[in-house]
Design a protein around this motif. Structure first.
Motif, PDB file in Angstrom:
ATOM      1  N   PRO A 242      12.878 -37.139   3.905  1.00 55.87           N
ATOM      2  CA  PRO A 242      13.987 -38.096   3.999  1.00 55.87           C
ATOM      3  C   PRO A 242      13.941 -39.094   2.840  1.00 55.87           C
ATOM      4  N   VAL A 243      15.130 -39.400   2.301  1.00 54.83           N
ATOM      5  CA  VAL A 243      15.190 -40.303   1.150  1.00 54.83           C
ATOM      6  C   VAL A 243      16.345 -41.281   1.343  1.00 54.83           C
ATOM      7  N   ALA A 244      16.175 -42.503   0.815  1.00 49.25           N
ATOM      8  CA  ALA A 244      17.239 -43.513   0.915  1.00 49.25           C
ATOM      9  C   ALA A 244      17.922 -43.671  -0.445  1.00 49.25           C
ATOM     10  N   THR A 245      19.185 -44.113  -0.405  1.00 45.35           N
ATOM     11  CA  THR A 245      19.912 -44.396  -1.643  1.00 45.35           C
ATOM     12  C   THR A 245      19.124 -45.411  -2.458  1.00 45.35           C
ATOM     13  N   GLY A 246      18.944 -45.126  -3.747  1.00 48.09           N
ATOM     14  CA  GLY A 246      18.243 -46.061  -4.624  1.00 48.09           C
ATOM     15  C   GLY A 246      16.754 -45.810  -4.694  1.00 48.09           C
ATOM     16  N   ALA A 247      16.239 -44.877  -3.852  1.00 47.93           N
ATOM     17  CA  ALA A 247      14.794 -44.591  -3.898  1.00 47.93           C
ATOM     18  C   ALA A 247      14.499 -43.672  -5.070  1.00 47.93           C
ATOM     19  N   ARG A 248      13.304 -43.781  -5.556  1.00 46.97           N
ATOM     20  CA  ARG A 248      12.852 -42.877  -6.615  1.00 46.97           C
ATOM     21  C   ARG A 248      12.596 -41.521  -5.971  1.00 46.97           C
ATOM     22  N   VAL A 249      13.228 -40.466  -6.508  1.00 47.02           N
ATOM     23  CA  VAL A 249      13.001 -39.161  -5.870  1.00 47.02           C
ATOM     24  C   VAL A 249      11.640 -38.639  -6.301  1.00 47.02           C
ATOM     25  N   PRO A 250      10.937 -37.968  -5.393  1.00 47.56           N
ATOM     26  CA  PRO A 250       9.602 -37.470  -5.729  1.00 47.56           C
ATOM     27  C   PRO A 250       9.685 -36.412  -6.827  1.00 47.56           C
ATOM     28  N   GLY A 251       8.632 -36.279  -7.566  1.00 43.35           N
ATOM     29  CA  GLY A 251       8.550 -35.194  -8.544  1.00 43.35           C
ATOM     30  C   GLY A 251       8.829 -33.867  -7.858  1.00 43.35           C
ATOM     31  N   GLY A 252       9.442 -32.956  -8.552  1.00 46.88           N
ATOM     32  CA  GLY A 252       9.727 -31.644  -7.983  1.00 46.88           C
ATOM     33  C   GLY A 252      11.053 -31.564  -7.261  1.00 46.88           C
ATOM     34  N   THR A 253      11.712 -32.726  -7.032  1.00 46.07           N
ATOM     35  CA  THR A 253      13.003 -32.716  -6.329  1.00 46.07           C
ATOM     36  C   THR A 253      14.047 -32.000  -7.180  1.00 46.07           C
ATOM     37  N   THR A 254      14.821 -31.110  -6.561  1.00 48.27           N
ATOM     38  CA  THR A 254      15.882 -30.415  -7.301  1.00 48.27           C
ATOM     39  C   THR A 254      17.261 -30.875  -6.871  1.00 48.27           C
ATOM     40  N   GLY A 255      17.337 -31.623  -5.783  1.00 47.42           N
ATOM     41  CA  GLY A 255      18.629 -32.135  -5.346  1.00 47.42           C
ATOM     42  C   GLY A 255      18.445 -33.031  -4.155  1.00 47.42           C
ATOM     43  N   VAL A 256      19.513 -33.802  -3.846  1.00 49.42           N
ATOM     44  CA  VAL A 256      19.493 -34.639  -2.642  1.00 49.42           C
ATOM     45  C   VAL A 256      20.592 -34.124  -1.723  1.00 49.42           C
ATOM     46  N   LEU A 257      20.187 -33.766  -0.521  1.00 56.58           N
ATOM     47  CA  LEU A 257      21.148 -33.312   0.485  1.00 56.58           C
ATOM     48  C   LEU A 257      21.562 -34.534   1.306  1.00 56.58           C
ATOM     49  N   ARG A 258      22.866 -34.825   1.323  1.00 50.65           N
ATOM     50  CA  ARG A 258      23.329 -36.009   2.069  1.00 50.65           C
ATOM     51  C   ARG A 258      23.060 -35.823   3.563  1.00 50.65           C
ATOM     52  N   SER A 259      22.842 -36.916   4.248  1.00 48.09           N
ATOM     53  CA  SER A 259      22.488 -36.827   5.664  1.00 48.09           C
ATOM     54  C   SER A 259      23.582 -36.112   6.462  1.00 48.09           C
ATOM     55  N   GLU A 260      24.841 -36.295   6.065  1.00 49.61           N
ATOM     56  CA  GLU A 260      25.932 -35.658   6.813  1.00 49.61           C
ATOM     57  C   GLU A 260      26.097 -34.180   6.475  1.00 49.61           C
TER      58      GLU A 260
END
Ligand SMILES: Nc1nc2c(c(=O)[nH]1)N[C@H]1C(S)=C(S)[C@@H](COP(=O)(O)OP(=O)(O)OC[C@H]3O[C@@H](n4cnc5c(N)ncnc54)[C@H](O)[C@@H]3O)O[C@H]1N2
Ligand code: MOO
Length: 548
Positions: A242-260
């Motif tokens: 889980p990630v919040a808007t404005g958070a630094r994405v962890p290394g290895g992240t390829t995308g952010v899936l929106r909660s909805e």
């Protein structure tokens, strides 16, 4: 004034007829022609290209003024009126050489005092160096011919540029952000960091690695301002957190899936995408907006609210900005009241409350507003004592018995750079060099004429002194015909409606009702302009000085 429109119209009609009669009668009155002189004209010498093709005549302002003043709400008839007034001007009127007090040389009207010693550090082209402050009473100052509106603005700009050139060595302070608001940047704002400075999640949801479905890291999450908890800081392929808007994405992240767009199953351990997720989706990559060292905002741009925000975001605690030039205002007139209801031939001072707000919005520090009686010595003393970069006077620019501005400037040895401008309203306005690095703008007393003077002469001068970018005039089409003056530029209060300029009524020189409801002043060329014509517009400085 009677608020019944018919009564207002009738009053205008009567005043107008009277004005026309005056103007016509005036054609029979010959004007004195001043004695010729060989002495150079400082403002003409200022720049060849500023010189009018042929000298303009000295108008009989009184006759014209009377007609204009009373017609602010009755524009339909101004065409005829102007024609008649124009006829009144065709008399024998040339007077390109006058003293600062408006009288022709040698008419003995006033004793201007001894001739000041020649300044050996200033040339005839010098628009910045007036006499030494508090110099001994000096000779006459000689005026230029009435300038076109464009020439007047150019002279004001040039005068300020020369002042700046002479004081260029002045150190520019490094100011905490909160103190820089409204000032012009003295150097470009360059990024002190990448923006964003890390790969950032643009949405609330899950940071995912590789194609789904994904395995949710037990007990882990990344919040804004926090590191990934419960993992080693990286996402392996097939993992999600889980990630919040404005958070630094962890290394290895390829995308952010929106909660909805995601669904969690298997008792909170599996994440499924409800729609396809593109590579890099909803990640703001580091440096997307800028890289360290990129130019973000140019020198000369005013530090507005968004510039403050950007400067902070880019890592600045302080910026180099030009200090505000200073201004001091002298409001002249025995008839002026500081408070209460106008009575007994007295009126409220409308300029004292109005000018500081506009000067503030023009990037100026107002040192004071002083109301002075109509006494020459009192004015001379006050002007000589002022240390402001720009002194503004209101009233007393015409030729009445207590119109002391020109005589006092003459007495102080000031040099008139602009002595009347072919603009309505406001044509007795003036610009003078009063002391080294100091200028004076004489605004006519009629309130709308004062606004015209402020925006014609003071605004360009102050913009340069404040180190600001010179804003090009915007152009917008007219919604309807704008009546013009036959020979002079006209500054007309307008509202912008659906991208078109709508001229406002109550635009007479003594009226503020039009301008108080206006978005801008349209620059109407001589002869007027038809509906649909693209007109230059002068923005009105927004009072409050926030520039937001
Ligand atoms: N014989 C002449 N009469 C006039 C001439 C001229 O050339 N020869 N010019 C006319 C024009 S155009 C204008 S504009 C005014 C300019 O007048 P001054 O700058 O000398 O200003 P005053 O006479 O002091 O005032 C004019 C008018 O404005 C009112 N006023 C002045 N100060 C304020 C203020 N702070 N707040 C509100 N109203 C103010 C003042 O009571 C007068 O009604 O001269 C024409 N006459
Ligand atoms: O009539 Mo005057 O033009 O207000 O300057």
């Amino acid at each position: 004034m009677d608020s019944d429109p018919d009564a207002v119209e009738a009053a205008y009609d009567a005043a107008f007829d009277q004005a026309l009669a005056l103007a016509r009668a005036h054609t029979t009155t010959p004007h004195p022609r001043p004695a010729p002189t060989d002495a150079p004209d400082p403002a003409s010498a200022l720049a060849e290209e500023d010189a009018p093709e042929k000298p303009r005549e000295a108008y009989d302002w009184a006759a014209v003024y009377d007609a204009e003043d009373e017609t602010g709400g009755a524009e339909a008839r101004t065409g005829d009126a102007w024609t008649a007034i124009e006829e009144a001007w065709t008399g024998d009127v040339p007077a390109t050489e006058t003293r600062a007090d408006g009288t022709p040389p040698g008419d003995g009207r006033r004793d201007a005092g001894p001739v000041p010693p020649h300044r050996d550090n200033a040339s005839a082209e010098d628009t910045t160096h007036g006499p030494d402050r508090r110099a001994a009473p000096s000779s006459r100052s000689r005026s230029a011919a009435v300038r076109t509106w464009e020439e007047a603005r150019r002279i004001a700009l040039r005068a300020a540029r020369e002042t700046v050139a002479r004081t260029a060595a002045r150190p520019v302070p490094l100011l905490p952000l909160e103190e820089a608001r409204g000032l012009a940047l003295a150097e470009p704002l360059t990024a002190l960091t990448d923006l964003p400075s890390f790969d950032t999640s643009a949405m609330d949801g899950w940071a995912v690695a590789g194609p789904g479905p994904w395995r949710l890291l037990p007990g882990a999450k990344v919040l804004a301002g926090h590191q990934l908890t419960g993992a080693d800081g990286r996402l392996d392929d097939g993992a999600a957190v889980p990630v919040a808007t404005g958070a630094r994405v962890p290394g290895g992240t390829t995308g952010v899936l929106r909660s909805e767009h995601g669904e969690v199953t298997a008792e909170g351990t599996r994440l499924h995408a409800l729609r396809p997720l593109a590579q890099g989706e909803d990640i703001r990559p580091r440096g997307q907006e800028c890289r360290t060292g990129d130019a973000l905002v140019d020198e000369g741009v005013v530090v507005t609210a968004p510039v403050l925000g950007l400067a902070a975001a880019a890592g600045y605690d302080a910026v180099r900005a030009h200090p505000r030039p200073t201004a001091e205002i002298f409001v002249l007139g025995d008839e002026l009241l500081g408070k209460g209801i106008p009575t007994d031939g007295l009126i409220r001072d409308a300029l004292g409350p109005m000018l500081p707000a506009w000067l503030d919005a023009l990037g100026t520090r107002v040192l004071g507003v002083h109301r002075l009686r109509d006494e020459e010595d009192c004015l001379a003393e006050a002007l000589a004592a002022s240390e402001a970069d720009l002194v503004l006077t209101t009233g007393g620019t015409a030729a009445g018995p207590v119109d002391h501005v020109r005589p006092v400037l003459s007495r102080l040895g000031a040099r008139l750079l602009v002595d009347g401008v072919a603009v309505r309203p406001g044509h007795p306005m003036l610009l003078a060099a009063t002391a080294p690095g100091q200028h004076l703008v004489g605004l006519p007393g009629n309130p709308l004429a004062a606004v015209a003077g402020l925006l014609t002469l003071a605004a360009p001068l102050l913009a340069v002194l404040a180190g600001r970018d010179e804003l090009p005039l915007a152009r917008l089409p007219l919604a309807e015909r704008a009546e013009g003056h036959p020979r002079d530029t006209r500054l007309l209060p307008v509202r912008v409606h659906e991208g078109r300029l709508c001229p406002l009524r109550y635009n007479g020189p003594a009226m503020l009702r039009g301008i108080a409801n206006a978005d801008s002043l349209a620059v109407v060329p001589p002869g007027g302009a038809e509906a649909g014509t693209a007109m230059e517009v002068l923005d009105l400085p927004r009072a409050g000085g926030c520039f937001t």
